[in-house]
Design an enzyme around this catalytic site. Structure first.
Site, PDB file in Angstrom:
ATOM      1  N   LYS A   1       0.835  -1.206   0.000  1.00  0.00           N
ATOM      2  CA  LYS A   1       0.000   0.000   0.000  1.00  0.00           C
ATOM      3  C   LYS A   1       0.869   1.255   0.000  1.00  0.00           C
ATOM      4  O   LYS A   1       1.928   1.288   0.627  1.00  0.00           O
ATOM      5  CB  LYS A   1      -0.909   0.022   1.239  1.00  0.00           C
ATOM      6  CG  LYS A   1      -1.939  -1.101   1.250  1.00  0.00           C
ATOM      7  CD  LYS A   1      -2.754  -1.064   2.523  1.00  0.00           C
ATOM      8  CE  LYS A   1      -4.230  -0.865   2.232  1.00  0.00           C
ATOM      9  NZ  LYS A   1      -5.035  -0.852   3.470  1.00  0.00           N
TER      10      LYS A   1
ATOM     11  N   GLY B   1      -8.711   5.549  -0.062  1.00  0.00           N
ATOM     12  CA  GLY B   1      -9.886   5.409  -0.905  1.00  0.00           C
ATOM     13  C   GLY B   1      -9.734   4.296  -1.929  1.00  0.00           C
ATOM     14  O   GLY B   1     -10.274   4.362  -3.022  1.00  0.00           O
TER      15      GLY B   1
ATOM     16  N   ILE C   1      -6.731  -9.790   4.609  1.00  0.00           N
ATOM     17  CA  ILE C   1      -7.717 -10.520   5.399  1.00  0.00           C
ATOM     18  C   ILE C   1      -8.758 -11.009   4.389  1.00  0.00           C
ATOM     19  O   ILE C   1      -9.530 -10.205   3.853  1.00  0.00           O
ATOM     20  CB  ILE C   1      -8.396  -9.622   6.459  1.00  0.00           C
ATOM     21  CG1 ILE C   1      -7.347  -8.855   7.285  1.00  0.00           C
ATOM     22  CG2 ILE C   1      -9.330 -10.432   7.339  1.00  0.00           C
ATOM     23  CD1 ILE C   1      -6.560  -9.675   8.253  1.00  0.00           C
TER      24      ILE C   1
ATOM     25  N   HIS D   1     -16.254  -4.944   5.269  1.00  0.00           N
ATOM     26  CA  HIS D   1     -15.829  -3.572   5.506  1.00  0.00           C
ATOM     27  C   HIS D   1     -16.873  -2.951   6.427  1.00  0.00           C
ATOM     28  O   HIS D   1     -18.032  -2.819   6.056  1.00  0.00           O
ATOM     29  CB  HIS D   1     -15.752  -2.798   4.182  1.00  0.00           C
ATOM     30  CG  HIS D   1     -15.419  -1.350   4.362  1.00  0.00           C
ATOM     31  ND1 HIS D   1     -14.248  -0.803   3.914  1.00  0.00           N
ATOM     32  CD2 HIS D   1     -16.101  -0.344   4.952  1.00  0.00           C
ATOM     33  CE1 HIS D   1     -14.228   0.491   4.231  1.00  0.00           C
ATOM     34  NE2 HIS D   1     -15.353   0.784   4.857  1.00  0.00           N
TER      35      HIS D   1
ATOM     36  N   ASN E   1     -11.189   8.609   7.676  1.00  0.00           N
ATOM     37  CA  ASN E   1     -11.555   9.617   6.683  1.00  0.00           C
ATOM     38  C   ASN E   1     -12.008  10.859   7.437  1.00  0.00           C
ATOM     39  O   ASN E   1     -12.961  10.809   8.209  1.00  0.00           O
ATOM     40  CB  ASN E   1     -12.651   9.099   5.762  1.00  0.00           C
ATOM     41  CG  ASN E   1     -12.147   7.961   4.908  1.00  0.00           C
ATOM     42  OD1 ASN E   1     -11.026   7.998   4.414  1.00  0.00           O
ATOM     43  ND2 ASN E   1     -12.948   6.934   4.755  1.00  0.00           N
TER      44      ASN E   1
ATOM     45  N   ARG F   1     -13.665  13.565   6.906  1.00  0.00           N
ATOM     46  CA  ARG F   1     -14.645  14.363   6.167  1.00  0.00           C
ATOM     47  C   ARG F   1     -15.996  13.678   6.258  1.00  0.00           C
ATOM     48  O   ARG F   1     -16.093  12.564   6.764  1.00  0.00           O
ATOM     49  CB  ARG F   1     -14.223  14.412   4.698  1.00  0.00           C
ATOM     50  CG  ARG F   1     -13.960  12.994   4.181  1.00  0.00           C
ATOM     51  CD  ARG F   1     -13.812  12.890   2.695  1.00  0.00           C
ATOM     52  NE  ARG F   1     -13.229  11.605   2.315  1.00  0.00           N
ATOM     53  CZ  ARG F   1     -13.895  10.478   2.154  1.00  0.00           C
ATOM     54  NH1 ARG F   1     -15.202  10.443   2.370  1.00  0.00           N
ATOM     55  NH2 ARG F   1     -13.293   9.359   1.795  1.00  0.00           N
TER      56      ARG F   1
ATOM     57  N   VAL G   1     -19.785   9.761   1.521  1.00  0.00           N
ATOM     58  CA  VAL G   1     -20.907   9.568   0.596  1.00  0.00           C
ATOM     59  C   VAL G   1     -22.081   8.890   1.316  1.00  0.00           C
ATOM     60  O   VAL G   1     -23.230   9.303   1.193  1.00  0.00           O
ATOM     61  CB  VAL G   1     -20.467   8.707  -0.616  1.00  0.00           C
ATOM     62  CG1 VAL G   1     -21.644   8.411  -1.536  1.00  0.00           C
ATOM     63  CG2 VAL G   1     -19.345   9.380  -1.395  1.00  0.00           C
TER      64      VAL G   1
END
Lengths: 80, 461
Positions: free
Chosen positions: B159, B165, B204, B209, B291, B293, B296
């Site tokens: 990563k 995102g 995993i 999620h 996150n 913010r 969505v």
């Protein structure tokens, strides 16, 4: 000799190269084969490759890098 | 501090959502827009609108100087960044504050700290939040990476430290793959994010999620329970629910408490989301990222808690303390959100901008449609394909699914292909009804169940 027009199938943003720091797929005057990539159209954050569609000589671009294009707009011309 | 006016530094459905919340609070709204967005709904709804540049996002919605200049010109008190664009850019938050305005979100320092995936992981560990087994921070060489895999095993994810995102992630299954992919991943991260830093995390498999909504006022932090967002395609969420109905109550409590502990450890201010992977079999949850913010999928949380998260963001930004105490926040019923995108699910999700010829929006108890659409609107090709979100609430999950199917039948968007047929098929699927899914479920389901009849069974039903 006739001119073949390469049109954008989609509205979006036209890119002449696969990434900002690499050379363009083709430059004016290049010879192209039918399945050569000539650019990318970014539409809604996804990228579609545009192929020449014809074999021919002396490609000439009518749209600049990162310019907005409409569906059906002529992106480039190829001499046949 | 007074907050009487706001500049909305975003577009699409979230700009509409922010304007509606501001109007409910009596706040004057100023909408920025690019040359391609002069006709968008948020421009029509705002008290004032200012053009900030050409269609390309980097020349308009991502141009910090252009946005700040518009905010000064409009003489607003605050700036709301929405999601995406500049919402998680610490330098933008700093620039807003430097211009003498309120940034509706956490401080630039908090955004940078939690936005750096490696630093955020360290914050989580310090706050006692379990993290996915992986490298101890950034790894500088392939040799170090190979050493880490002796502990984690394969498959592992490479990563990008500056990613997020779902971007900047590669999965490798063997040491040989790691050797090839590691240098490529580093070069790609440098090109995409200006930071070639990498870290490793164990994959995993068959995880869900799950994410926790938090609200902080700088002193107190509360959670508004969790969302279940496992139905993803190419790491983008497609369908979200609240609560995560199969979570055992004691796990839910630990999960939500851990998110609060993390947010409290950094004195978090604003709305935020702590994301986790959850393994049904071992009942373990692992921190992924924060996150900083509004998200969505925030409406599913609003539907089950009755809290208006965007209004709460305004109040916090204006200097008020949280209007709710943890003891006052309870889950009532179940909510599901379907992301309606201008993409053709029967043609590989090909995006399709164009003109909306007809729009019929479902109405009724427990139904909400957050959208940027109106009849005759021409969707520009320059931005993401999200057109709107259908959110449905029910007394329990089965009732919610029944109402969702009815609402999806009533939702008519003509002129461009949309993902509505996909959602009709999902809402009618027995495995979805059972809740038997994980983050890799949807992609397989699309290739088998959906491809088999192209979602036609749900069309006819």
């Amino acid at each position: 000799m006739s001119k073949h027009e390469i049109r954008s199938p989609l509205p979006g943003t036209f890119y002449r190269s696969s990434a900002p720091d690499v050379p363009p797929f083709k430059t004016d005057g290049d010879t192209v084969s039918s399945n050569d990539a000539i650019g990318l159209i970014e539409v809604m954050k996804t990228f579609q490759e545009i192929q020449a569609g014809v074999a021919g000589g002396s490609i000439r671009f009518l749209v600049d890098n990162e310019e907005p294009v409409m569906a059906g707009q002529v992106i480039a011309e190829v001499d046949q | 501090m007074k907050l009487r006016s706001v500049l909305v530094a975003n577009r699409g459905e979230i700009a509409v959502r922010i304007i509606r919340a501001a109007k409910a609070l009596g706040i004057r709204t100023v909408q920025v827009y690019s040359a391609a967005d002069a006709d968008m709904l948020a421009v029509k709804l705002a008290d004032e609108a200012i053009e900030i540049g050409p269609p390309a996002p980097k020349k308009s919605y991502l141009d910090i100087a252009a946005v700040i200049s518009a905010a000064k010109r409009a003489d607003v008190d605050a700036v709301h960044p929405g999601y995406g664009f500049l919402s998680e850019n610490g330098d933008f938050a700093d620039a807003v504050v430097a211009a003498g305005l309120i940034f509706i979100g956490p401080s630039g320092d908090a955004i940078r700290l939690l936005g750096d995936k490696v630093a955020a992981r360290a914050v989580a560990e310090k706050a006692g939040v379990p993290t996915v087994p992986g490298s101890d921070g950034r790894i500088s060489s392939l040799a170090d990476a190979l050493e880490v895999t002796k502990r984690t095993g394969f498959p592992v994810m490479i990563k990008a430290a500056a990613g997020g995102g779902g971007r900047g992630i590669r999965i490798v299954n063997t040491a040989a793959e790691l050797e090839t992919q590691f240098p490529q991943a580093s070069a790609e991260a440098l090109a995409s994010f200006g930071d070639g830093g990498l870290y490793l995390e164990k994959v995993i498999t068959r995880a869900r999620h799950v994410e926790v909504q938090i609200l902080g006022d700088g002193k107190n932090v509360v959670h508004c329970f969790e969302r279940e967002c496992s139905l993803q395609r190419r790491r983008q969420k497609v369908w979200e629910e609240a609560p995560s109905f199969l979570l055992p109550p004691e796990v839910r409590q630990k999960l939500c408490d851990s998110a609060v502990a993390l947010a409290r450890s950094v004195g978090y201010r604003g709305a935020g989301t702590v994301e986790y992977l959850y393994d049904d079999e071992t009942r373990q949850f692992y921190f992924i990222e924060v996150n900083t913010r509004i998200q969505v999928e925030h409406p599913v949380t609003e539907m089950i808690t009755g809290i208006d998260l965007v209004e709460e963001m305004f109040r916090i930004a204006a200097g008020a303390s949280l209007s709710v105490r943890q003891a006052d926040i309870a889950v009532k019923g179940h909510a599901i959100e379907c992301r309606i995108n201008a993409e053709d699910p029967r043609r590989g999700f090909m995006p399709a901008p164009g003109r909306i010829e007809r729009l019929a929006v479902p109405e009724g108890k427990g139904i909400r449609f957050d959208t940027m659409l109106y009849g005759g609107y021409v969707i520009p090709p320059f931005y993401d394909s999200l057109l709107g979100k259908l959110i449905v609430w029910g007394e329990d999950r089965p009732a919610c699914l029944v109402r969702l199917s009815q609402a999806l039948e009533q939702l008519k968007i003509e002129g461009v292909p949309t993902t509505v047929p996909l959602h009709r098929a999902l809402a009618a699927d027995p495995q979805i009804a059972k809740g038997a899914f994980h983050t890799r479920f949807l992609e397989t389901w699309l290739e088998t169940e959906f491809a088999a009849d192209g979602g036609r069974a749900a069309e006819v039903a």
